[in-house]
Motif scaffolding. Structure first.
Motif, mmCIF file in Angstrom:
data_model
loop_
_atom_site.group_PDB
_atom_site.id
_atom_site.type_symbol
_atom_site.label_atom_id
_atom_site.label_comp_id
_atom_site.label_asym_id
_atom_site.label_seq_id
_atom_site.Cartn_x
_atom_site.Cartn_y
_atom_site.Cartn_z
ATOM 1 N N LYS A 472 0.823 -1.214 0.000
ATOM 2 C CA LYS A 472 0.000 0.000 0.000
ATOM 3 C C LYS A 472 0.855 1.263 0.000
ATOM 4 C CE LYS A 472 -4.093 -1.987 2.196
ATOM 5 N NZ LYS A 472 -4.938 -2.034 3.407
ATOM 6 N N ILE A 473 2.002 1.204 0.725
ATOM 7 C CA ILE A 473 2.845 2.395 0.829
ATOM 8 C C ILE A 473 3.726 2.570 -0.404
ATOM 9 C CG2 ILE A 473 4.721 3.454 2.134
ATOM 10 C CD1 ILE A 473 3.601 2.147 4.637
ATOM 11 N N LEU A 474 4.348 1.478 -0.856
ATOM 12 C CA LEU A 474 5.376 1.583 -1.896
ATOM 13 C C LEU A 474 4.866 1.245 -3.292
ATOM 14 C CD1 LEU A 474 8.379 -0.024 0.014
ATOM 15 C CD2 LEU A 474 7.779 2.389 -0.180
ATOM 16 N N PHE A 475 3.933 0.257 -3.417
ATOM 17 C CA PHE A 475 3.465 -0.187 -4.732
ATOM 18 C C PHE A 475 1.938 -0.221 -4.738
ATOM 19 C CE2 PHE A 475 7.483 -2.229 -3.699
ATOM 20 C CZ PHE A 475 8.284 -1.761 -4.729
ATOM 21 N N PRO A 476 1.286 0.958 -4.706
ATOM 22 C CA PRO A 476 -0.170 1.003 -4.528
ATOM 23 C C PRO A 476 -0.956 0.246 -5.585
ATOM 24 C CG PRO A 476 0.778 3.220 -4.796
ATOM 25 C CD PRO A 476 1.898 2.268 -4.841
ATOM 26 N N SER A 477 -0.403 0.096 -6.800
ATOM 27 C CA SER A 477 -1.133 -0.597 -7.873
ATOM 28 C C SER A 477 -0.783 -2.071 -7.949
ATOM 29 C CB SER A 477 -0.844 0.064 -9.225
ATOM 30 O OG SER A 477 -1.285 1.399 -9.223
ATOM 31 N N GLY A 478 0.070 -2.568 -7.042
ATOM 32 C CA GLY A 478 0.429 -3.980 -7.039
ATOM 33 C C GLY A 478 1.404 -4.331 -8.144
ATOM 34 N N PHE A 479 1.575 -5.633 -8.367
ATOM 35 C CA PHE A 479 2.453 -6.148 -9.409
ATOM 36 C C PHE A 479 1.597 -6.797 -10.496
ATOM 37 C CE2 PHE A 479 4.867 -6.355 -5.428
ATOM 38 C CZ PHE A 479 5.946 -5.562 -5.768
ATOM 39 N N SER A 483 1.310 -10.555 -21.016
ATOM 40 C CA SER A 483 1.077 -11.763 -21.820
ATOM 41 C C SER A 483 2.304 -12.658 -21.882
ATOM 42 C CB SER A 483 0.652 -11.383 -23.242
ATOM 43 O OG SER A 483 -0.499 -10.583 -23.210
ATOM 44 N N ASP A 484 3.498 -12.056 -21.791
ATOM 45 C CA ASP A 484 4.741 -12.830 -21.854
ATOM 46 C C ASP A 484 5.251 -13.225 -20.474
ATOM 47 O OD1 ASP A 484 4.811 -12.605 -24.657
ATOM 48 O OD2 ASP A 484 5.696 -10.598 -24.501
ATOM 49 N N LYS A 485 4.399 -13.079 -19.462
ATOM 50 C CA LYS A 485 4.731 -13.436 -18.075
ATOM 51 C C LYS A 485 5.866 -12.581 -17.510
ATOM 52 C CE LYS A 485 3.054 -18.200 -18.432
ATOM 53 N NZ LYS A 485 3.341 -19.625 -18.172
ATOM 54 N N ASN A 486 5.938 -11.327 -17.976
ATOM 55 C CA ASN A 486 6.861 -10.369 -17.365
ATOM 56 C C ASN A 486 6.145 -9.661 -16.225
ATOM 57 O OD1 ASN A 486 9.008 -10.809 -19.224
ATOM 58 N ND2 ASN A 486 7.903 -9.589 -20.742
ATOM 59 N N VAL A 487 6.799 -9.544 -15.082
ATOM 60 C CA VAL A 487 6.215 -8.897 -13.910
ATOM 61 C C VAL A 487 6.698 -7.448 -13.858
ATOM 62 C CG1 VAL A 487 6.005 -8.944 -11.397
ATOM 63 C CG2 VAL A 487 6.147 -11.096 -12.665
ATOM 64 N N TYR A 488 5.751 -6.510 -13.694
ATOM 65 C CA TYR A 488 6.104 -5.094 -13.604
ATOM 66 C C TYR A 488 5.134 -4.407 -12.651
ATOM 67 C CZ TYR A 488 2.071 -4.088 -16.577
ATOM 68 O OH TYR A 488 0.795 -3.980 -17.072
ATOM 69 N N THR A 489 5.430 -3.177 -12.298
ATOM 70 C CA THR A 489 4.513 -2.379 -11.480
ATOM 71 C C THR A 489 4.311 -1.031 -12.156
ATOM 72 O OG1 THR A 489 4.067 -1.447 -9.293
ATOM 73 C CG2 THR A 489 6.363 -1.500 -9.987
ATOM 74 N N PRO A 490 3.075 -0.591 -12.361
ATOM 75 C CA PRO A 490 2.819 0.678 -13.057
ATOM 76 C C PRO A 490 2.945 1.911 -12.164
ATOM 77 C CG PRO A 490 0.753 -0.398 -12.542
ATOM 78 C CD PRO A 490 1.833 -1.326 -12.072
ATOM 79 N N GLU A 491 3.075 1.714 -10.856
ATOM 80 C CA GLU A 491 3.093 2.865 -9.942
ATOM 81 C C GLU A 491 3.973 2.545 -8.745
ATOM 82 O OE1 GLU A 491 -0.073 5.640 -7.425
ATOM 83 O OE2 GLU A 491 -0.741 3.809 -8.433
ATOM 84 N N ILE A 492 4.801 3.508 -8.362
ATOM 85 C CA ILE A 492 5.681 3.298 -7.223
ATOM 86 C C ILE A 492 5.770 4.581 -6.415
ATOM 87 C CG2 ILE A 492 7.827 3.947 -8.368
ATOM 88 C CD1 ILE A 492 9.157 1.603 -6.944
ATOM 89 N N SER A 493 6.026 4.437 -5.121
ATOM 90 C CA SER A 493 6.112 5.593 -4.227
ATOM 91 C C SER A 493 7.226 6.543 -4.662
ATOM 92 C CB SER A 493 6.385 5.105 -2.799
ATOM 93 O OG SER A 493 6.783 6.174 -1.984
ATOM 94 N N PRO A 494 7.005 7.866 -4.519
ATOM 95 C CA PRO A 494 8.068 8.830 -4.837
ATOM 96 C C PRO A 494 9.246 8.752 -3.872
ATOM 97 C CG PRO A 494 6.136 9.949 -3.934
ATOM 98 C CD PRO A 494 5.730 8.530 -4.193
ATOM 99 N N LEU A 495 9.180 7.865 -2.868
ATOM 100 C CA LEU A 495 10.339 7.651 -2.001
ATOM 101 C C LEU A 495 11.495 6.997 -2.770
ATOM 102 C CD1 LEU A 495 8.546 6.199 1.168
ATOM 103 C CD2 LEU A 495 9.605 8.446 0.980
ATOM 104 N N VAL A 514 8.484 6.283 -11.406
ATOM 105 C CA VAL A 514 9.174 6.645 -10.178
ATOM 106 C C VAL A 514 9.111 8.137 -9.953
ATOM 107 C CG1 VAL A 514 10.730 4.700 -10.319
ATOM 108 C CG2 VAL A 514 11.389 6.822 -11.367
ATOM 109 N N GLY A 515 9.258 8.538 -8.675
ATOM 110 C CA GLY A 515 9.249 9.947 -8.326
ATOM 111 C C GLY A 515 10.594 10.585 -8.598
#
Length: 526
Positions: A472-479, A483-495, A514-515
């Motif tokens: 909730k604090i660092l990766f509010p949008s989750g992981f 389609s190619d099974k690559n894991v990413y996060t679209p949003e991260i804390s400005p910390l 990133v911030g």
């Protein structure tokens, strides 16, 4: 290369199926294929009864099967449908599937040639046809809901009969099934009267019901059994709380039990001892990404089931265990090791911003201030306890000097040993508290900063509650998994900011938002 086409003919009701609707559609589709110079192979005909209810078409089975065929056979260039309402009764989903098929080089065409052009007039006519189909569908749904509501208000149940009942002579008024009803009734009364537990009643029903005993029906598992016996229908009530909200305790069907017996069954269910925690309620420490690992494909299709859940599956023939995360929508899998490795890699590419470090350092100091106040209070209590124990020790020594009784001396010596042991224990605790006060702050800050700087290494050591807070604090949008099974996060804390490496910026397909240094660090309570 011979151009091929796929025929899609659909009906949505038994009345249409019994009429010549499918034959008429097939004839018109084959005539259109001839005009297009395409051949429709015998196994490329999709014809039958399929619902096209709005919101349910993003994963419609026939359309997915056709898409798989188009991807496999590049000679397919057309999907021929008689009329737009036979393809779809939803504007949004119709244009979605048109675009999906166009991506694999296949065009959806209709037997009315005016609808097949790419000019604005043809597109407008197609839109109007979809609009008309969706409107008639909405009207049909509204009429159906009104009809169901009216039927239930007079005590009818216009749905499939629950277990223990069968269709009766009067529509919506079910009759007790002579092969299953009496056995279910006996089990329900047994639970209500306290003669049998919920599990005992289930086992009795599975062992004695003729339909199950003779192999015509499978045994009822516990999860379904608890839903069955909690159904107020068996107490003469008809109710529904989905599209409509109706409850009528005066159903026209014959009840198996009374309302009071039904209430006692509900009490038995609520007070039933839980024998285990399921993977969702209890959580699974081996799969901390449960519910925060999300499927991009399912979410883009509008599916509500796009979260991954992890399980350990055992091979029945060998002792090997397969640990995987499964998407609950499309059943896509990604191994536990691969998912965790990619998340660790995301962490390894991040650094704290200077302002983020200051912000967290300030928060940690506030946390230690509170901890330090607690330590000082505890140390004061230790000293008070030591004073009392020393006084107690002195009294025991005085009594030892003043007594001549061997048995009393023996008891006093035992008591003295216990007091000395307690003094030694509290002395150790007091020394530890003093040491923490002297060096605790620096040790705490060093440990916390090392933990944060190497969060990828420590993330999977956190408890499930801590993982959720961290997310909730660092990766509010989750992981997310693409389609190619690559894991990413679209949003991260400005910390955090991206770590400078020789690899250069992250790819658009695996972006981390990133911030920058210009952002103020977020404030949060301690």
């Amino acid at each position: 290369m011979t151009i091929k086409a796929i025929a899609l003919c659909r009906v949505s009701s038994n009345e249409q199926l019994k009429s010549d609707s499918l034959d008429r559609q097939n004839k018109a589709v084959f005539e259109m294929a001839e005009k297009l110079g395409a051949v429709i192979p015998n196994d490329y005909i999709w014809s039958g009864s399929v619902s096209s209810r709005r919101g349910k078409n993003f994963r419609r089975k026939d359309l997915e099967e056709i898409l798989a065929t188009c991807k496999m056979d590049k000679a397919v260039k057309y999907i021929i449908v008689d009329e737009p309402d036979r393809f779809m009764r939803s504007i949004k989903e119709a244009f979605h599937w048109e675009a999906v098929y166009e991506d694999v080089g296949v065009k959806v065409v209709y037997t009315d040639e005016q609808l097949n052009g790419e000019d604005m007039m043809s597109k407008l006519q197609r839109f109007l046809k979809y609009f008309q189909a969706e409107g008639s569908n909405e009207e049909r749904i509204t009429k159906t809901i009104k009809g169901i509501t009216a039927a239930m208000k007079i005590g009818k149940y216009p749905f499939q009969p629950p277990i223990g009942y069968m269709r009766g002579k009067v529509p919506g008024v079910h009759e007790i099934n002579p092969e299953t009803g009496p056995y279910l009734q006996y089990a329900l009364i047994g639970i209500a009267d306290g003669i049998m537990s919920v599990k005992q009643a289930m086992n009795w029903y599975n062992d004695n019901c003729p339909m199950i005993r003779d192999g015509k029906h499978t045994k009822v598992p516990m999860d379904k059994w608890t839903r069955f016996i909690a159904n107020s229908y068996y107490a003469g009530t008809v109710e529904m709380h989905k599209q409509i909200d109706v409850r009528n305790e005066n159903g026209l069907h014959e009840p198996l039990i009374t309302l009071k017996q039904h209430e006692r069954i509900l009490d038995a269910l609520n007070n039933r001892k839980k024998l285990h925690k399921g993977p969702i309620r209890g959580g699974n420490q081996r799969f901390p990404l449960n519910k925060i690992l999300l499927c991009e494909d399912c979410a883009s299709k509008g599916s509500r089931k796009f979260k991954f859940t992890g399980y350990d599956n055992k091979n029945g023939k060998t002792s090997k265990v397969y640990s995987r995360y499964y998407c609950r929508g499309c059943y896509k899998t990604i191994s536990r090791e691969e998912a965790h490795g990619q998340v660790k890699n995301l962490f390894s590419r991040l650094d704290f911003t200077n302002k983020g470090r200051k912000c967290v350092s300030c928060a940690l100091n506030k946390i230690w201030d509170r901890e330090e106040a607690g330590l000082k209070m505890q140390l004061s209590l230790y000293k008070q306890d030591l004073t009392k124990l020393e006084e107690k020790k002195q009294k025991i020594l005085d009594e030892l000097i003043g007594t001549d009784s061997p048995s009393f001396k023996n008891d006093l010596n035992k008591y003295l040993e216990r007091v000395r042991s307690e003094i030694e224990k509290i002395n150790g605790l007091a020394e530890a508290a003093e040491k923490s006060l002297a060096t605790g702050r620096s040790n705490f800050l060093n440990f916390a900063m090392e933990f944060i700087d190497n969060l990828g290494q420590h993330f999977f050591e956190l408890s499930l509650e801590e993982v959720e807070v961290c997310k909730k604090i660092l990766f509010p949008s989750g992981f997310w998994v693409d389609s190619d099974k690559n894991v990413y996060t679209p949003e991260i804390s400005p910390l955090y900011r991206e770590r400078a490496t020789k690899m250069g910026p992250l790819s658009p397909e695996n972006t981390l938002v990133v911030g920058d240094e210009g952002l103020e660090p977020p404030t949060f309570s301690v």
